[in-house]
Write a protein that holds these residues in place. Structure first.
Motif: not given
Length: 94
Positions: A29-46, A70-79
């Motif tokens: 739906e475009g909430t997250y676009r290619v290259g965008d970083k997803l929220p962190t694990e703690p944020e997603l947990m909440k 997943v980029q180790q140490g940087s986060g999870t990004f939309v591929a």
């Protein structure tokens, strides 16, 4: 008098499946676009009110689908979707 029993098969989805489906829908739906970083694990947990293992499993599902990376140490990004991935995303949301 004949009794008919109707049997319903209910597919139970895991929390990880539901989280992955929601995140995939947000990406589509475009909430997250290619290259965008997803929220962190703690944020997603909440956000989803779940534990770390459910979030990690959901991310693994999305990685296996080619939706995120997943980029180790940087986060999870939309591929960047390949043509096949784009079709799969659209088909699964349809």
């Amino acid at each position: 008098m004949t009794n008919k029993i109707s049997i319903m098969i209910i597919q139970k989805k895991s929390l990880a499946d539901m989280i992955a489906e929601t995140l995939k829908q947000q990406i589509t739906e475009g909430t997250y676009r290619v290259g965008d970083k997803l929220p962190t694990e703690p944020e997603l947990m909440k956000t989803f009110g779940v534990g770390r293992s459910s979030v990690r499993e959901a991310v693994k599902l999305l990685v296996n689908m080619g939706v995120v990376r997943v980029q180790q140490g940087s986060g999870t990004f939309v591929a960047v979707p390949s043509n096949n991935d784009d079709v799969n995303i659209k088909m699964s949301t349809a």
